[in-house]
Design a protein around this motif. Structure first.
Motif, PDB file in Angstrom:
ATOM      1  N   GLY A  37       0.808  -1.202   0.000  1.00 12.83           N
ATOM      2  CA  GLY A  37       0.000   0.000   0.000  1.00 12.83           C
ATOM      3  C   GLY A  37       0.843   1.255   0.000  1.00 12.83           C
ATOM      4  N   GLY A  38       0.147   2.395  -0.036  1.00 13.98           N
ATOM      5  CA  GLY A  38       0.820   3.687  -0.069  1.00 13.98           C
ATOM      6  C   GLY A  38       0.496   4.552   1.122  1.00 13.98           C
ATOM      7  N   SER A  39       0.040   3.934   2.228  1.00 11.38           N
ATOM      8  CA  SER A  39      -0.273   4.680   3.424  1.00 11.38           C
ATOM      9  C   SER A  39      -0.048   3.796   4.635  1.00 11.38           C
ATOM     10  CB  SER A  39      -1.733   5.161   3.396  1.00 11.38           C
ATOM     11  OG  SER A  39      -2.134   5.663   4.661  1.00 11.38           O
ATOM     12  N   THR A  40       0.426   4.400   5.726  1.00 12.41           N
ATOM     13  CA  THR A  40       0.651   3.618   6.944  1.00 12.41           C
ATOM     14  C   THR A  40      -0.628   3.397   7.732  1.00 12.41           C
ATOM     15  OG1 THR A  40       1.190   5.645   8.140  1.00 12.41           O
ATOM     16  CG2 THR A  40       3.032   4.401   7.202  1.00 12.41           C
ATOM     17  N   THR A  41      -1.616   4.260   7.558  1.00 17.14           N
ATOM     18  CA  THR A  41      -2.804   4.225   8.419  1.00 17.14           C
ATOM     19  C   THR A  41      -4.110   4.006   7.673  1.00 17.14           C
ATOM     20  OG1 THR A  41      -2.972   6.636   8.278  1.00 17.14           O
ATOM     21  CG2 THR A  41      -1.716   5.718  10.125  1.00 17.14           C
ATOM     22  N   ALA A  42      -4.097   4.011   6.350  1.00 13.45           N
ATOM     23  CA  ALA A  42      -5.327   3.852   5.570  1.00 13.45           C
ATOM     24  C   ALA A  42      -5.171   2.702   4.592  1.00 13.45           C
ATOM     25  CB  ALA A  42      -5.662   5.148   4.835  1.00 13.45           C
ATOM     26  N   PRO A  43      -5.457   1.467   5.029  1.00 13.22           N
ATOM     27  CA  PRO A  43      -5.309   0.308   4.142  1.00 13.22           C
ATOM     28  C   PRO A  43      -6.148   0.450   2.874  1.00 13.22           C
ATOM     29  CG  PRO A  43      -5.681  -0.385   6.401  1.00 13.22           C
ATOM     30  CD  PRO A  43      -5.926   1.093   6.365  1.00 13.22           C
ATOM     31  N   LEU A  44      -5.566   0.030   1.753  1.00  8.98           N
ATOM     32  CA  LEU A  44      -6.250  -0.003   0.463  1.00  8.98           C
ATOM     33  C   LEU A  44      -6.675   1.371  -0.045  1.00  8.98           C
ATOM     34  CD1 LEU A  44      -8.415  -3.230   0.870  1.00  8.98           C
ATOM     35  CD2 LEU A  44      -6.108  -3.002  -0.047  1.00  8.98           C
ATOM     36  N   SER A  45      -6.126   2.437   0.553  1.00  8.13           N
ATOM     37  CA  SER A  45      -6.428   3.772   0.044  1.00  8.13           C
ATOM     38  C   SER A  45      -5.529   4.129  -1.135  1.00  8.13           C
ATOM     39  CB  SER A  45      -6.257   4.815   1.144  1.00  8.13           C
ATOM     40  OG  SER A  45      -4.901   4.855   1.585  1.00  8.13           O
ATOM     41  N   ALA A  46      -4.374   3.503  -1.209  1.00  6.26           N
ATOM     42  CA  ALA A  46      -3.425   3.744  -2.296  1.00  6.26           C
ATOM     43  C   ALA A  46      -2.571   2.490  -2.443  1.00  6.26           C
ATOM     44  CB  ALA A  46      -2.552   4.958  -2.000  1.00  6.26           C
ATOM     45  N   ASP A 212      13.635   4.375  -8.482  1.00  5.83           N
ATOM     46  CA  ASP A 212      13.467   4.287  -7.034  1.00  5.83           C
ATOM     47  C   ASP A 212      14.594   5.024  -6.323  1.00  5.83           C
ATOM     48  OD1 ASP A 212      11.129   2.538  -6.719  1.00  5.83           O
ATOM     49  OD2 ASP A 212      12.378   1.022  -7.681  1.00  5.83           O
ATOM     50  N   LEU A 213      14.303   5.484  -5.120  1.00  5.31           N
ATOM     51  CA  LEU A 213      15.314   6.086  -4.259  1.00  5.31           C
ATOM     52  C   LEU A 213      15.551   5.174  -3.065  1.00  5.31           C
ATOM     53  CD1 LEU A 213      14.110   9.811  -4.182  1.00  5.31           C
ATOM     54  CD2 LEU A 213      15.925   8.820  -5.593  1.00  5.31           C
ATOM     55  N   LEU A 214      16.811   5.100  -2.605  1.00  8.02           N
ATOM     56  CA  LEU A 214      17.104   4.293  -1.418  1.00  8.02           C
ATOM     57  C   LEU A 214      16.395   4.844  -0.189  1.00  8.02           C
ATOM     58  CD1 LEU A 214      20.925   3.616  -1.906  1.00  8.02           C
ATOM     59  CD2 LEU A 214      19.056   1.996  -2.196  1.00  8.02           C
ATOM     60  N   THR A 215      16.038   6.134  -0.234  1.00  2.00           N
ATOM     61  CA  THR A 215      15.369   6.746   0.908  1.00  2.00           C
ATOM     62  C   THR A 215      13.857   6.581   0.875  1.00  2.00           C
ATOM     63  OG1 THR A 215      15.386   8.846  -0.304  1.00  2.00           O
ATOM     64  CG2 THR A 215      17.178   8.461   1.259  1.00  2.00           C
ATOM     65  N   ASP A 216      13.319   6.026  -0.205  1.00  2.00           N
ATOM     66  CA  ASP A 216      11.870   5.821  -0.267  1.00  2.00           C
ATOM     67  C   ASP A 216      11.434   4.902   0.868  1.00  2.00           C
ATOM     68  OD1 ASP A 216      11.555   7.375  -2.505  1.00  2.00           O
ATOM     69  OD2 ASP A 216      11.531   5.697  -3.916  1.00  2.00           O
ATOM     70  N   PRO A 217      10.425   5.303   1.645  1.00  2.00           N
ATOM     71  CA  PRO A 217       9.979   4.437   2.735  1.00  2.00           C
ATOM     72  C   PRO A 217       9.062   3.342   2.231  1.00  2.00           C
ATOM     73  CG  PRO A 217       8.610   6.392   2.648  1.00  2.00           C
ATOM     74  CD  PRO A 217       9.662   6.566   1.579  1.00  2.00           C
ATOM     75  N   SER A 218       8.785   2.400   3.101  1.00  3.64           N
ATOM     76  CA  SER A 218       7.717   1.431   2.856  1.00  3.64           C
ATOM     77  C   SER A 218       6.582   1.774   3.811  1.00  3.64           C
ATOM     78  CB  SER A 218       8.208   0.011   3.098  1.00  3.64           C
ATOM     79  OG  SER A 218       7.155  -0.915   2.882  1.00  3.64           O
ATOM     80  N   TYR A 219       5.471   1.095   3.631  1.00  2.37           N
ATOM     81  CA  TYR A 219       4.325   1.349   4.502  1.00  2.37           C
ATOM     82  C   TYR A 219       3.872   0.073   5.201  1.00  2.37           C
ATOM     83  CZ  TYR A 219       4.355   5.719   1.985  1.00  2.37           C
ATOM     84  OH  TYR A 219       4.761   6.926   1.454  1.00  2.37           O
ATOM     85  N   MET A 220       4.744  -0.960   5.146  1.00  6.15           N
ATOM     86  CA  MET A 220       4.387  -2.226   5.759  1.00  6.15           C
ATOM     87  C   MET A 220       5.621  -2.876   6.377  1.00  6.15           C
ATOM     88  SD  MET A 220       2.798  -5.644   4.007  1.00  6.15           S
ATOM     89  CE  MET A 220       4.359  -5.957   3.161  1.00  6.15           C
ATOM     90  N   PRO A 221       5.683  -3.007   7.701  1.00  3.90           N
ATOM     91  CA  PRO A 221       6.795  -3.733   8.312  1.00  3.90           C
ATOM     92  C   PRO A 221       6.902  -5.135   7.736  1.00  3.90           C
ATOM     93  CG  PRO A 221       5.535  -2.581   9.982  1.00  3.90           C
ATOM     94  CD  PRO A 221       4.749  -2.459   8.707  1.00  3.90           C
ATOM     95  N   GLY A 222       8.128  -5.531   7.446  1.00  4.10           N
ATOM     96  CA  GLY A 222       8.356  -6.828   6.838  1.00  4.10           C
ATOM     97  C   GLY A 222       8.514  -6.779   5.339  1.00  4.10           C
ATOM     98  N   ASP A 223       8.254  -5.610   4.731  1.00  2.00           N
ATOM     99  CA  ASP A 223       8.470  -5.452   3.293  1.00  2.00           C
ATOM    100  C   ASP A 223       9.942  -5.703   2.989  1.00  2.00           C
ATOM    101  OD1 ASP A 223       8.034  -4.858   0.629  1.00  2.00           O
ATOM    102  OD2 ASP A 223       8.082  -2.692   0.913  1.00  2.00           O
ATOM    103  N   ILE A 224      10.224  -6.403   1.901  1.00  2.00           N
ATOM    104  CA  ILE A 224      11.597  -6.767   1.541  1.00  2.00           C
ATOM    105  C   ILE A 224      11.926  -6.175   0.173  1.00  2.00           C
ATOM    106  CG2 ILE A 224      13.207  -8.653   1.080  1.00  2.00           C
ATOM    107  CD1 ILE A 224      11.528 -10.400   2.915  1.00  2.00           C
ATOM    108  N   ASP A 234      11.317  -2.044   8.996  1.00  2.00           N
ATOM    109  CA  ASP A 234      10.872  -2.336  10.359  1.00  2.00           C
ATOM    110  C   ASP A 234       9.760  -1.407  10.835  1.00  2.00           C
ATOM    111  OD1 ASP A 234      12.084   0.086  10.898  1.00  2.00           O
ATOM    112  OD2 ASP A 234      13.673  -0.734  12.168  1.00  2.00           O
ATOM    113  N   GLY A 235       9.229  -0.604   9.925  1.00  2.00           N
ATOM    114  CA  GLY A 235       8.209   0.357  10.272  1.00  2.00           C
ATOM    115  C   GLY A 235       8.733   1.768  10.311  1.00  2.00           C
ATOM    116  N   THR A 236      10.077   1.899  10.424  1.00  2.00           N
ATOM    117  CA  THR A 236      10.707   3.220  10.462  1.00  2.00           C
ATOM    118  C   THR A 236      11.894   3.312   9.512  1.00  2.00           C
ATOM    119  OG1 THR A 236      10.081   3.456  12.788  1.00  2.00           O
ATOM    120  CG2 THR A 236      11.755   4.963  11.962  1.00  2.00           C
ATOM    121  N   ASN A 237      12.693   2.256   9.461  1.00  7.99           N
ATOM    122  CA  ASN A 237      13.927   2.269   8.683  1.00  7.99           C
ATOM    123  C   ASN A 237      14.086   0.978   7.901  1.00  7.99           C
ATOM    124  OD1 ASN A 237      15.211   4.805   9.795  1.00  7.99           O
ATOM    125  ND2 ASN A 237      15.027   3.635  11.691  1.00  7.99           N
ATOM    126  N   TRP A 238      14.951   1.059   6.876  1.00 11.08           N
ATOM    127  CA  TRP A 238      15.387  -0.138   6.172  1.00 11.08           C
ATOM    128  C   TRP A 238      16.562  -0.751   6.927  1.00 11.08           C
ATOM    129  CZ3 TRP A 238      12.443  -2.315   2.719  1.00 11.08           C
ATOM    130  CH2 TRP A 238      11.571  -1.544   1.955  1.00 11.08           C
TER     131      TRP A 238
END
Length: 381
Positions: A37-46, A212-224, A234-238
């Protein structure tokens, strides 16, 4: 008070009145549920829009890769992509099975122009209009820019990699993702910049592409993700899961004169362990690609030299002044035969490292055929 219930929006393979129905919106919801997804708090919004990587030679990912075929004719490799749409889930689009060609407009008269190659999806049920009669709703298009001394892109994309606004010259609505920037010169020469961003199913490894940028965050802990190795979010950092061996080992294979009273970069031109994961100029300069902790060693032997006062050191891109910019500072002794330094340091991406020798005495010659060759090693811990 009785409980109050609410309708959900559907499920795959619904069977109202005994008839199986799978509509387009349900299909997009299914696709969206399988990708990050594209949001940490709104599942399936993006959803993270981008190219799905299926083929690579280890250097280039080939899915939907754009190259210059000839002149202004561009070749787009086969591939598939996820293209999100606000409130509507995600489209799974593809170009199969053969590569396609697209052509940039005529060269500009006086200034260069940025054109953007896009993968665009039209959905007539959402009010889109496919611009060419008989065309399918998934298209590879060139969005032509405006010439300028410093040309700008004719479209932009958001943090999820999605284009939603189109120039008046490219009507029809729809959504899309960028594949490449084609800068067209006044002479018709096309210079390409790869803009592809990667996506992958949840639980899979997302390959980072040039956009892609190395600084791009994810929105799901466990994303690889994969970039010269595996990282997890981990929810905050790679955080690093694993990297192949990064570094090199090299030695001198030719004589070299060491100047008097100053610093000389050592020419260690024979890499007996070729450079991996760092950039090496083949003689005396390594550039860090991936930040991390690195161990480094530099050593040399001139044999017995009366009155010699020299020392190996490891420095940055240019000779240091008064000790500034030493990565490993020299340690001098008189009548030196062997000299070596080693250190372990955290180095940022882009840091330049060079083996060197600082001589406080008369000039002399290093000869690897009669003495121990100068050596340099650098390894990511």
């Amino acid at each position: 008070m009785a409980a109050i219930n609410a309708d959900a929006d559907g499920f795959w393979s619904a069977m109202p009145n005994g008839n199986r129905v799978n509509n387009a919106r349900q299909g997009r919801a299914l696709i969206q549920s399988l990708f990050p997804g594209g949001s940490t708090t709104a599942p399936l919004s993006a959803i993270r829009s981008g190219v799905i990587s299926t083929a690579s030679d280890g250097t280039q990912a080939y899915d939907l890769r754009v190259t210059v075929q000839s002149g202004r004719i561009l070749l787009v490799q086969p591939g598939s992509a996820i293209i999100g749409r606000s409130g509507q889930g995600a489209y799974l689009g593809w170009e199969l099975p053969a590569a396609r060609t697209v052509t940039c407009d005529s060269p500009p008269a006086s200034n260069p122009r940025n054109d953007i190659v896009v993968f665009r999806a039209y959905d007539t049920a959402q009010g889109d209009t496919i611009p060419a009669s008989g065309s399918i709703p998934a298209r590879i298009e060139i969005i032509t820019g405006t010439p300028g001394a410093v040309p700008v892109d004719p479209v932009t994309w958001d943090a999820t990699g999605l284009i939603t606004t189109w120039p008046a010259a490219n009507p029809g609505g729809g959504v899309g993702i960028p594949l490449a920037r084609a800068q067209v010169s006044t002479g018709g020469v096309v210079t390409l910049t790869d803009l592809r961003r990667g996506t992958a199913p949840i639980g899979g490894v997302r390959v980072l592409l040039p956009g892609d940028l190395l600084t791009d965050p994810s929105y799901m802990p466990g994303d690889i993700r994969w970039f010269n190795g595996l990282d997890y979010w981990d929810g905050t950092n790679w955080n690093e899961l694993g990297r192949p061996t990064i570094g090199l080992a090299a030695r001198a294979n030719a004589t070299q004169t060491i100047a008097a009273g100053g610093l000389t970069f050592l020419n260690v031109t024979s890499a007996y362990k070729p450079a991996t994961g760092i950039t090496w100029n083949g003689s005396n300069q390594a550039t860090v690609v991936t930040a991390g902790i690195y161990s480094m060693y530099c050593g040399v032997s001139n044999g017995f030299l009366a009155g010699a006062n020299y020392s190996c050191c490891i420095v940055g891109a240019t000779a240091p002044g008064a000790g500034i910019a030493y990565v490993a500072a020299p340690t001098f002794s008189t009548t030196t035969t062997d000299s070596s330094v080693s250190t372990t340091r955290w180095l940022a991406a882009g840091t330049v490292i060079r083996p060197a020798i600082y001589n406080n005495a008369s000039a002399f010659t290093l000869n690897p055929t009669t003495q121990k060759p100068a050596e340099f090693e650098m390894w990511r811990v």
